[in-house]
Design a protein around this motif. Sequence first.
Motif, PDB file in Angstrom:
ATOM      1  N   ILE A  37      48.484  30.754  -9.072  1.00  0.00           N
ATOM      2  CA  ILE A  37      47.634  29.979  -8.155  1.00  0.00           C
ATOM      3  C   ILE A  37      46.956  28.847  -8.921  1.00  0.00           C
ATOM      4  N   SER A  38      47.180  27.626  -8.501  1.00  0.00           N
ATOM      5  CA  SER A  38      46.497  26.492  -9.115  1.00  0.00           C
ATOM      6  C   SER A  38      45.173  26.257  -8.402  1.00  0.00           C
ATOM      7  N   PHE A  39      44.192  25.709  -9.129  1.00  0.00           N
ATOM      8  CA  PHE A  39      42.894  25.437  -8.510  1.00  0.00           C
ATOM      9  C   PHE A  39      42.598  23.945  -8.588  1.00  0.00           C
ATOM     10  N   GLU A  40      41.659  23.503  -7.755  1.00  0.00           N
ATOM     11  CA  GLU A  40      41.329  22.085  -7.653  1.00  0.00           C
ATOM     12  C   GLU A  40      40.038  21.733  -8.392  1.00  0.00           C
ATOM     13  N   HIS A  41      39.016  22.535  -8.196  1.00  0.00           N
ATOM     14  CA  HIS A  41      37.706  22.287  -8.817  1.00  0.00           C
ATOM     15  C   HIS A  41      37.068  23.633  -9.137  1.00  0.00           C
ATOM     16  N   ALA A  42      36.134  23.625 -10.094  1.00  0.00           N
ATOM     17  CA  ALA A  42      35.463  24.875 -10.459  1.00  0.00           C
ATOM     18  C   ALA A  42      34.007  24.612 -10.833  1.00  0.00           C
ATOM     19  N   PRO A  43      33.163  24.200  -9.874  1.00  0.00           N
ATOM     20  CA  PRO A  43      31.733  24.017 -10.170  1.00  0.00           C
ATOM     21  C   PRO A  43      31.079  25.366 -10.435  1.00  0.00           C
ATOM     22  N   SER A  44      30.112  25.393 -11.366  1.00  0.00           N
ATOM     23  CA  SER A  44      29.494  26.672 -11.728  1.00  0.00           C
ATOM     24  C   SER A  44      27.998  26.514 -11.937  1.00  0.00           C
ATOM     25  N   GLY A  45      27.313  27.658 -11.841  1.00  0.00           N
ATOM     26  CA  GLY A  45      25.884  27.714 -12.122  1.00  0.00           C
ATOM     27  C   GLY A  45      25.616  28.734 -13.211  1.00  0.00           C
ATOM     28  N   ILE A  46      24.366  29.176 -13.325  1.00  0.00           N
ATOM     29  CA  ILE A  46      24.006  30.139 -14.365  1.00  0.00           C
ATOM     30  C   ILE A  46      24.604  31.509 -14.072  1.00  0.00           C
ATOM     31  N   ASP A  47      24.498  31.918 -12.807  1.00  0.00           N
ATOM     32  CA  ASP A  47      24.950  33.257 -12.427  1.00  0.00           C
ATOM     33  C   ASP A  47      26.132  33.252 -11.461  1.00  0.00           C
ATOM     34  N   ASP A  48      26.667  32.093 -11.129  1.00  0.00           N
ATOM     35  CA  ASP A  48      27.764  32.080 -10.169  1.00  0.00           C
ATOM     36  C   ASP A  48      28.745  30.949 -10.461  1.00  0.00           C
ATOM     37  N   MET A  49      29.913  31.093  -9.860  1.00  0.00           N
ATOM     38  CA  MET A  49      30.977  30.123 -10.067  1.00  0.00           C
ATOM     39  C   MET A  49      31.822  30.065  -8.806  1.00  0.00           C
ATOM     40  N   SER A  50      32.150  28.850  -8.386  1.00  0.00           N
ATOM     41  CA  SER A  50      33.036  28.657  -7.234  1.00  0.00           C
ATOM     42  C   SER A  50      34.332  28.029  -7.729  1.00  0.00           C
ATOM     43  N   VAL A  51      35.427  28.462  -7.174  1.00  0.00           N
ATOM     44  CA  VAL A  51      36.720  27.862  -7.498  1.00  0.00           C
ATOM     45  C   VAL A  51      37.341  27.381  -6.192  1.00  0.00           C
ATOM     46  N   ILE A  52      37.575  26.079  -6.113  1.00  0.00           N
ATOM     47  CA  ILE A  52      38.145  25.495  -4.907  1.00  0.00           C
ATOM     48  C   ILE A  52      39.671  25.510  -5.028  1.00  0.00           C
ATOM     49  N   ILE A  53      40.310  26.074  -4.023  1.00  0.00           N
ATOM     50  CA  ILE A  53      41.763  26.276  -4.017  1.00  0.00           C
ATOM     51  C   ILE A  53      42.328  25.748  -2.708  1.00  0.00           C
ATOM     52  N   ARG A  54      43.508  25.141  -2.754  1.00  0.00           N
ATOM     53  CA  ARG A  54      44.199  24.765  -1.519  1.00  0.00           C
ATOM     54  C   ARG A  54      44.618  26.045  -0.795  1.00  0.00           C
ATOM     55  N   GLU A  55      44.325  26.116   0.488  1.00  0.00           N
ATOM     56  CA  GLU A  55      44.628  27.337   1.244  1.00  0.00           C
ATOM     57  C   GLU A  55      46.104  27.701   1.195  1.00  0.00           C
ATOM     58  N   ARG A  56      46.971  26.687   1.160  1.00  0.00           N
ATOM     59  CA  ARG A  56      48.409  26.977   1.139  1.00  0.00           C
ATOM     60  C   ARG A  56      48.838  27.683  -0.143  1.00  0.00           C
ATOM     61  N   ASN A  57      47.984  27.624  -1.187  1.00  0.00           N
ATOM     62  CA  ASN A  57      48.337  28.232  -2.472  1.00  0.00           C
ATOM     63  C   ASN A  57      47.891  29.677  -2.600  1.00  0.00           C
ATOM     64  N   ILE A  58      47.143  30.185  -1.597  1.00  0.00           N
ATOM     65  CA  ILE A  58      46.672  31.566  -1.702  1.00  0.00           C
ATOM     66  C   ILE A  58      46.775  32.233  -0.335  1.00  0.00           C
ATOM     67  N   SER A  59      47.839  32.974  -0.141  1.00  0.00           N
ATOM     68  CA  SER A  59      48.078  33.677   1.119  1.00  0.00           C
ATOM     69  C   SER A  59      47.096  34.841   1.247  1.00  0.00           C
ATOM     70  N   PRO A  60      46.911  35.376   2.451  1.00  0.00           N
ATOM     71  CA  PRO A  60      46.023  36.536   2.622  1.00  0.00           C
ATOM     72  C   PRO A  60      46.397  37.717   1.717  1.00  0.00           C
ATOM     73  N   SER A  61      47.688  37.966   1.542  1.00  0.00           N
ATOM     74  CA  SER A  61      48.093  39.077   0.675  1.00  0.00           C
ATOM     75  C   SER A  61      47.743  38.788  -0.783  1.00  0.00           C
ATOM     76  N   LYS A  62      47.943  37.531  -1.199  1.00  0.00           N
ATOM     77  CA  LYS A  62      47.593  37.143  -2.572  1.00  0.00           C
ATOM     78  C   LYS A  62      46.070  37.149  -2.755  1.00  0.00           C
TER      79      LYS A  62
END
Length: 451
Positions: A336-361
């Motif tokens: 799975i490739s990701f687009e962006h990964a902004p982070s804080g002290i206690d958390d991190m978000s990873v932005i992914i194209r929906e087509r790259n991560i199916s519900p099963s994945k």
Amino acid sequence: MKVAKFGGSSLANATQIKKVGEIIKSDPERKFIVVSAPGKRHQTDTKMTDLLIQMGNSYLNGLQYETNLKLIMDRFTEIIEELNLSNELLIEFETMIKTVLNAEQSNADKLDAIKAIGEDSSAKIVSAYLQSMEIDAHYINPLDAGIIVSDEPGNAQILPGSLAKIYTLHEKDGVLVIPGFFGYTEQGKLTTFSRGGSDITGSIIAAGVKAELYENFTDVNSVYSVNPNIVNDPKEITILTYKEMRELSYAGFSVFHDEALIPVIKEKIPICIKNTNNPDAKGTFIVSEREVKEDECVSGIASDTGFCSLYVSKYLMNREIGFGRKLLGILEAEGISFEHAPSGIDDMSVIIRERNISPSKEAIVINRIKEELHPDMVSLHRGIAIIMVVGEGLVNTIGVAHKAIAALTEARVNIEMINQGSSEVSMMFGIQSTDMDRAIKSIYNAYFVKK
């Protein structure tokens, strides 16, 4: 000496191809011509590449494919007859299609070869039409042009050394017509770029021959500061930098493929976006540097849907060495490739194209994160839209971020994520897709409508 690339809308039918012929004839500096496959003739039409893909998938799945083949050949017949070209081209195209279908190769390689038929046939048609206009024109296959690429079907990358081979095209006489979208591996196998990759071919040829200008002909007079389907009569952009255009293209500006800038950036070749239907319009120039006025620090606002946000929270995450690497490593391991990964002290978000991560994945990834990283919370939110506010002057302009945030607040749009600072020329906002049009209109008014 110029390289001119003509998109699908410029080659959709015989009427458009006649316009292309006049544009090429009007300027003898247009020596290298790169073409796309025929595009839509009208809003409800189907692009030639889509017809080819439908035919290929049907054939590969053992389904009836002759209906699509007839649609493809009817389309070529209409163009060739209206241009008064030889029917031998039709025989050649049908033979080529059947040869590709019956070739012994993997399904991925066969589908690549099928997809490339649109551009290849388009180049032969344009070359023949230019010859009928008494222009010394020649079809050049990408292999003969020196476009050597990696063996990655549907995602080919130009290989080092190709540009030197492409430069030898200067030795050929006349106007050279080259199909876009595909090249050949070192083993001689046809491989395509990503969808819309004719822009990439045009850029590669421009860089290889060291053109003075790369002209990209489409169906708009210029690049607009925002999607005209969202905002009525938006401001036209007369000049952009490579950085600005790459950010805008990535985030939804369909007028130019974001990967196509890379070859010309290295050679600092200026690009001009022009309109086949109005070739005298100035167009939009894309250059390495431009003068920035403080009150015009924002060049454009781009938007795209189809994203999701993987949110991971863990107390004292910032002290846990290697946490980010491990998180991204899980995505890598699952392909799975990701687009962006902004982070804080206690958390991190990873932005992914929906087509790259199916519900099963998605279920696999979340379970692995829980078992391997032991977070306090992990969740994935779909239906995210990305808005990019882009401009060379952002980094040095006070209050520019406040304007965007205030505009979103005024439009009553909740901000899911903000990423500013990773790029000197853009700010990124993540919001719910259902709020996108309202948000875009409000941000546009904040930057471009004088009050």
